[in-house]
Design a protein around this motif. Sequence first.
Motif, PDB file in Angstrom:
ATOM      1  N   VAL A  31       0.843  -1.190   0.000  1.00 20.21           N
ATOM      2  CA  VAL A  31       0.000   0.000   0.000  1.00 20.21           C
ATOM      3  C   VAL A  31       0.882   1.246   0.000  1.00 20.21           C
ATOM      4  N   LEU A  32       0.618   2.145  -0.933  1.00 22.13           N
ATOM      5  CA  LEU A  32       1.291   3.439  -0.992  1.00 22.13           C
ATOM      6  C   LEU A  32       0.248   4.512  -0.731  1.00 22.13           C
ATOM      7  N   ARG A  33       0.517   5.388   0.246  1.00 22.29           N
ATOM      8  CA  ARG A  33      -0.390   6.499   0.553  1.00 22.29           C
ATOM      9  C   ARG A  33       0.276   7.776   0.081  1.00 22.29           C
ATOM     10  N   LEU A  34      -0.346   8.461  -0.856  1.00 20.15           N
ATOM     11  CA  LEU A  34       0.152   9.711  -1.396  1.00 20.15           C
ATOM     12  C   LEU A  34      -0.530  10.854  -0.669  1.00 20.15           C
ATOM     13  N   LEU A  35       0.259  11.650   0.050  1.00 17.29           N
ATOM     14  CA  LEU A  35      -0.263  12.785   0.790  1.00 17.29           C
ATOM     15  C   LEU A  35       0.156  14.063   0.074  1.00 17.29           C
ATOM     16  N   VAL A  36      -0.806  14.924  -0.233  1.00 16.65           N
ATOM     17  CA  VAL A  36      -0.527  16.180  -0.924  1.00 16.65           C
ATOM     18  C   VAL A  36      -1.212  17.334  -0.198  1.00 16.65           C
ATOM     19  N   HIS A  37      -0.804  18.536  -0.535  1.00 11.15           N
ATOM     20  CA  HIS A  37      -1.421  19.751   0.007  1.00 11.15           C
ATOM     21  C   HIS A  37      -2.885  19.774  -0.423  1.00 11.15           C
ATOM     22  N   PRO A  38      -3.794  20.245   0.444  1.00 15.78           N
ATOM     23  CA  PRO A  38      -5.221  20.263   0.071  1.00 15.78           C
ATOM     24  C   PRO A  38      -5.519  21.027  -1.226  1.00 15.78           C
ATOM     25  N   ASP A  39      -4.752  22.064  -1.512  1.00 15.13           N
ATOM     26  CA  ASP A  39      -4.967  22.824  -2.751  1.00 15.13           C
ATOM     27  C   ASP A  39      -4.590  22.019  -3.995  1.00 15.13           C
ATOM     28  N   ASP A  40      -3.790  20.986  -3.841  1.00 14.82           N
ATOM     29  CA  ASP A  40      -3.304  20.202  -4.975  1.00 14.82           C
ATOM     30  C   ASP A  40      -4.091  18.916  -5.219  1.00 14.82           C
ATOM     31  N   MET A  41      -5.104  18.654  -4.404  1.00 13.90           N
ATOM     32  CA  MET A  41      -5.859  17.409  -4.563  1.00 13.90           C
ATOM     33  C   MET A  41      -6.481  17.299  -5.954  1.00 13.90           C
ATOM     34  N   GLY A  42      -7.035  18.380  -6.447  1.00 11.47           N
ATOM     35  CA  GLY A  42      -7.662  18.361  -7.756  1.00 11.47           C
ATOM     36  C   GLY A  42      -6.687  18.055  -8.879  1.00 11.47           C
ATOM     37  N   LYS A  43      -5.457  18.537  -8.741  1.00 10.22           N
ATOM     38  CA  LYS A  43      -4.454  18.301  -9.777  1.00 10.22           C
ATOM     39  C   LYS A  43      -4.002  16.842  -9.791  1.00 10.22           C
ATOM     40  N   VAL A  44      -3.922  16.237  -8.625  1.00 11.89           N
ATOM     41  CA  VAL A  44      -3.476  14.846  -8.541  1.00 11.89           C
ATOM     42  C   VAL A  44      -4.593  13.890  -8.957  1.00 11.89           C
ATOM     43  N   ILE A  45      -5.831  14.233  -8.632  1.00 10.47           N
ATOM     44  CA  ILE A  45      -6.950  13.372  -9.002  1.00 10.47           C
ATOM     45  C   ILE A  45      -7.340  13.594 -10.456  1.00 10.47           C
ATOM     46  N   GLY A  46      -7.395  14.845 -10.892  1.00 11.38           N
ATOM     47  CA  GLY A  46      -7.731  15.151 -12.280  1.00 11.38           C
ATOM     48  C   GLY A  46      -9.214  15.107 -12.546  1.00 11.38           C
ATOM     49  N   LYS A  47      -9.574  15.559 -13.717  1.00 12.54           N
ATOM     50  CA  LYS A  47     -10.981  15.584 -14.107  1.00 12.54           C
ATOM     51  C   LYS A  47     -11.495  14.154 -14.240  1.00 12.54           C
ATOM     52  N   GLN A  48     -12.556  13.866 -13.503  1.00 11.55           N
ATOM     53  CA  GLN A  48     -13.184  12.541 -13.457  1.00 11.55           C
ATOM     54  C   GLN A  48     -12.196  11.442 -13.047  1.00 11.55           C
ATOM     55  N   GLY A  49     -11.148  11.808 -12.291  1.00  6.55           N
ATOM     56  CA  GLY A  49     -10.189  10.834 -11.778  1.00  6.55           C
ATOM     57  C   GLY A  49      -9.197  10.313 -12.798  1.00  6.55           C
ATOM     58  N   ARG A  50      -9.084  10.978 -13.927  1.00  6.00           N
ATOM     59  CA  ARG A  50      -8.214  10.470 -14.993  1.00  6.00           C
ATOM     60  C   ARG A  50      -6.740  10.503 -14.632  1.00  6.00           C
ATOM     61  N   THR A  51      -6.301  11.562 -13.945  1.00  7.52           N
ATOM     62  CA  THR A  51      -4.886  11.646 -13.572  1.00  7.52           C
ATOM     63  C   THR A  51      -4.539  10.570 -12.550  1.00  7.52           C
ATOM     64  N   ALA A  52      -5.391  10.388 -11.557  1.00  5.39           N
ATOM     65  CA  ALA A  52      -5.157   9.350 -10.554  1.00  5.39           C
ATOM     66  C   ALA A  52      -5.127   7.969 -11.203  1.00  5.39           C
ATOM     67  N   LYS A  53      -6.014   7.742 -12.139  1.00  2.00           N
ATOM     68  CA  LYS A  53      -6.054   6.454 -12.840  1.00  2.00           C
ATOM     69  C   LYS A  53      -4.778   6.242 -13.645  1.00  2.00           C
ATOM     70  N   ALA A  54      -4.273   7.306 -14.265  1.00  2.00           N
ATOM     71  CA  ALA A  54      -3.031   7.202 -15.039  1.00  2.00           C
ATOM     72  C   ALA A  54      -1.840   6.905 -14.133  1.00  2.00           C
ATOM     73  N   ILE A  55      -1.792   7.540 -12.966  1.00  2.00           N
ATOM     74  CA  ILE A  55      -0.705   7.264 -12.013  1.00  2.00           C
ATOM     75  C   ILE A  55      -0.767   5.804 -11.575  1.00  2.00           C
ATOM     76  N   ARG A  56      -1.957   5.321 -11.289  1.00  2.00           N
ATOM     77  CA  ARG A  56      -2.121   3.918 -10.879  1.00  2.00           C
ATOM     78  C   ARG A  56      -1.714   2.965 -11.999  1.00  2.00           C
TER      79      ARG A  56
END
Length: 76
Positions: A31-56
Amino acid sequence: MKALVEHIAKSLVDHPDSVQVEEAHEERTHVLRLLVHPDDMGKVIGKQGRTAKAIRSVLYAATGKHNERVRLDIVE
């Protein structure tokens, strides 16, 4: 794996100093837990979760065909 996720996340966010990756093991899952600044959550998750899915997807591809499973959790 930890360094890979950290490098990708730091290149996406406005606050790279706030990026942290924690590792844990649960039975047969890494398990890897990625912790980011609250202002950056949207950038890491991306629109409709696409960025997070790409990282995974990159993370899963980097693990190869090992018996151990990998999970990425994104938290504030």
